[in-house]
Design a protein around this motif. Sequence first.
Motif, PDB file in Angstrom:
ATOM      1  N   VAL A 270      39.671  52.886  57.858  1.00 24.81           N
ATOM      2  CA  VAL A 270      38.919  51.951  58.677  1.00 24.81           C
ATOM      3  C   VAL A 270      39.438  50.538  58.583  1.00 24.81           C
ATOM      4  N   ALA A 271      39.870  50.150  57.280  1.00 22.44           N
ATOM      5  CA  ALA A 271      40.366  48.834  57.104  1.00 22.44           C
ATOM      6  C   ALA A 271      41.734  48.648  57.671  1.00 22.44           C
ATOM      7  N   ALA A 272      42.615  49.686  57.764  1.00 21.83           N
ATOM      8  CA  ALA A 272      43.935  49.675  58.217  1.00 21.83           C
ATOM      9  C   ALA A 272      43.581  49.493  59.939  1.00 21.83           C
ATOM     10  N   ALA A 273      42.836  50.150  60.464  1.00 20.28           N
ATOM     11  CA  ALA A 273      42.488  50.047  61.794  1.00 20.28           C
ATOM     12  C   ALA A 273      42.045  48.968  62.287  1.00 20.28           C
ATOM     13  N   PHE A 274      41.083  48.111  61.349  1.00 29.10           N
ATOM     14  CA  PHE A 274      40.710  46.889  61.956  1.00 29.10           C
ATOM     15  C   PHE A 274      41.795  45.752  61.628  1.00 29.10           C
ATOM     16  N   GLY A 275      42.538  46.030  60.801  1.00 34.70           N
ATOM     17  CA  GLY A 275      43.868  45.193  60.842  1.00 34.70           C
ATOM     18  C   GLY A 275      44.777  45.164  61.742  1.00 34.70           C
ATOM     19  N   PHE A 276      45.005  46.508  62.507  1.00 33.00           N
ATOM     20  CA  PHE A 276      45.805  46.546  63.546  1.00 33.00           C
ATOM     21  C   PHE A 276      45.135  45.753  64.768  1.00 33.00           C
ATOM     22  N   ILE A 277      43.887  45.956  64.981  1.00 33.93           N
ATOM     23  CA  ILE A 277      43.266  45.307  66.058  1.00 33.93           C
ATOM     24  C   ILE A 277      43.513  43.839  65.842  1.00 33.93           C
ATOM     25  N   ALA A 278      43.131  43.193  64.516  1.00 36.67           N
ATOM     26  CA  ALA A 278      43.473  41.820  64.200  1.00 36.67           C
ATOM     27  C   ALA A 278      44.718  41.349  64.635  1.00 36.67           C
ATOM     28  N   ILE A 279      45.815  42.200  64.380  1.00 39.56           N
ATOM     29  CA  ILE A 279      47.355  41.669  64.772  1.00 39.56           C
ATOM     30  C   ILE A 279      47.286  41.558  66.202  1.00 39.56           C
ATOM     31  N   TYR A 280      46.807  42.204  67.007  1.00 49.34           N
ATOM     32  CA  TYR A 280      46.592  41.883  68.609  1.00 49.34           C
ATOM     33  C   TYR A 280      45.797  40.480  68.816  1.00 49.34           C
ATOM     34  N   PHE A 281      44.736  40.401  68.158  1.00 50.98           N
ATOM     35  CA  PHE A 281      44.138  39.120  68.600  1.00 50.98           C
ATOM     36  C   PHE A 281      44.665  37.797  67.799  1.00 50.98           C
ATOM     37  N   SER A 282      45.412  38.162  66.875  1.00 52.56           N
ATOM     38  CA  SER A 282      45.793  36.868  66.051  1.00 52.56           C
ATOM     39  C   SER A 282      47.189  36.317  66.939  1.00 52.56           C
ATOM     40  N   ASN A 283      47.665  37.175  67.926  1.00 48.62           N
ATOM     41  CA  ASN A 283      48.824  36.671  68.738  1.00 48.62           C
ATOM     42  C   ASN A 283      48.134  35.997  69.797  1.00 48.62           C
ATOM     43  N   LYS A 284      46.649  35.909  70.208  1.00 48.31           N
ATOM     44  CA  LYS A 284      45.904  35.245  71.206  1.00 48.31           C
ATOM     45  C   LYS A 284      45.357  34.069  70.880  1.00 48.31           C
ATOM     46  N   VAL A 285      45.579  33.763  69.434  1.00 46.37           N
ATOM     47  CA  VAL A 285      44.915  32.414  68.988  1.00 46.37           C
ATOM     48  C   VAL A 285      45.831  31.072  69.327  1.00 46.37           C
ATOM     49  N   VAL A 286      45.239  29.986  69.669  1.00 46.07           N
ATOM     50  CA  VAL A 286      45.938  28.798  70.324  1.00 46.07           C
ATOM     51  C   VAL A 286      46.300  28.151  69.414  1.00 46.07           C
ATOM     52  N   PHE A 287      47.458  27.821  68.860  1.00 46.21           N
ATOM     53  CA  PHE A 287      48.048  26.940  67.922  1.00 46.21           C
ATOM     54  C   PHE A 287      48.567  25.828  68.214  1.00 46.21           C
ATOM     55  N   ASP A 288      49.004  25.688  69.455  1.00 47.94           N
ATOM     56  CA  ASP A 288      49.407  24.353  69.930  1.00 47.94           C
ATOM     57  C   ASP A 288      49.134  24.079  71.354  1.00 47.94           C
ATOM     58  N   LYS A 289      49.755  22.941  71.862  1.00 49.55           N
ATOM     59  CA  LYS A 289      49.791  22.699  72.974  1.00 49.55           C
ATOM     60  C   LYS A 289      50.363  23.734  74.310  1.00 49.55           C
TER      61      LYS A 289
END
Length: 546
Positions: free
Chosen positions: A518-537
């Motif tokens: 389950v921890a691995a499953a949440f990790g894979f979901i987190a990978i998707y949303f981490s690429n949606k984070v706004v880092f710069d302009k």
Amino acid sequence: MKKMLHARIQKHLSTPRAQLILINLLTCGLEVCLAAGVTFVPPLLLEAGVEGKFMTMVLGIGPITGLLIVHLIGSASDSWTSRYGRRRPFIWLMCVGVMVSLIIIPYSSHLAALLGGHHTGIEVAFLVLGIGLLDLCGQVCFTPLEALLSDLYPEGESCRRAFSVYALAVGLGACIGTLLPAVDWSDSWLAKQLGGQEQFLFILLLVIFTGCVIATFFVSEELKPGTVQVEVPGDHPVRKGPCLQACQLWTFPLRAWQLVLTLRSVCALFPRLRTFCCKVPVTLWRLFVSQLCSWMGLMTFMLFYTDFVGEGLYKGVPIAKPGTEDRLRYDEGVRMGSLGLFLQSVVSMMFSCSMDHLIKMFGTRAIYVASIVCLPLATIVMCFSSSITVVTISAAMTGFTFSVLQIVPYTLTTFYHHNRQMFLPKYKDAGGYNNVTEKERKTGFHKDTPNGVSLFPSHTPPDCDAAVTVAEPSTPKHGICLDMAILDSALLLSQVVPSLVMGFIVQMTQTVTAYVAVAAAFGFIAIYFSNKVVFDKSDLVKLTAL
């Protein structure tokens, strides 16, 4: 001579580096108490007669209650005004709760005996109260601490370094908190006088934590955003140093009006929070979702890792009678699991020390995404490996994820607020941060301001200025502490959900490997949303284009 020595000490304590150390002493002390205190919770509950199936319910009291009040604490801190600043009053309030819990937990049986009646039931009630208070106050206290760091270190590089030290303090506290219970204190003279191993440990934690709290008395908070210059007429010659309270009696009505406005804003917290949740900018929402999924995976792993090692790798049985072979294997597995979590804290400290260099070399986005990727990879290895060495190394590598989650999201939030017109457009408030000048936003340290002063300032005679600084009655509705509370609520929520659902999942699958799966499953979901984070302009431009 004494005055000169005192002045030199005060000057040294007011430097940015000394202030950073003083703040993070409390960070380290909090983590020591949480790590060491929670270690003794299961045996104390079992000794008091609490059944194992109710254990997770007790452990969930603190995070659930924290979810209810952390946003209130954040919003109240943003609008608070006092001579000790906006953050420290709430930090001290939470610290008092931690101190009380460190007394209640080891002496719950003694407190129950004082009240008489049904001794066992009252003892359990005191124990649950102490555990919930420790978890609640300890975790909620991090929110104003993080906001205080952001206030004092608003710039990008200094902010990143400040939160790197913050993560280092968390890792160091976790190491110390893990090692303290491993030492056998029962044979020492003081332990015998205090009542045993548990009593000695909690009193030791109380002494350590009290010293860390005292360190915050020497912290000088920032100048409150939204201050104005008021010309004070008078025939006095102009001399350096603020002395509004001592020399200008006409400001007392203004102080009273500020108090009325503060009380009114506190009463309006609940409807404002409802409105706030509907108007959170998309940049903050994306960061929150990524943080939530990441912490969900990491906390699912950390909460149940020792049980996974004890039952899954060592084939032990936790409900077996003490002294039997099955129970001995389980206990040995728990000790190896504790070693893995200790190594995780050590790796977290190592990455925290080098985080500034890594971000300069690879960039914030690469480091953040790489740390999220590390979590599912490590847990997948645990799912398919039966080697305790490989599993322990994989557990240690999750310290990279733990370190980054303590640094990057908070530096990003500070970056959003430093450029709020671009990244937080919904926070444009009349009389709020938009009226603050660039100089005021970039200045982190003001040693002797009406809104944030040290408890032990240098003893200089009061002086009067022709121009003195007073705070505006109006305060911004959305401050950074409330946004820090949103990020911290992701951590609190990540502790509640696994505690509620993982028992059912393990029962359905009949294997403790489900914990790391389950921890691995949440990790894979987190990978998707981490690429949606706004880092710069550039990320914001892409987001606007959509």
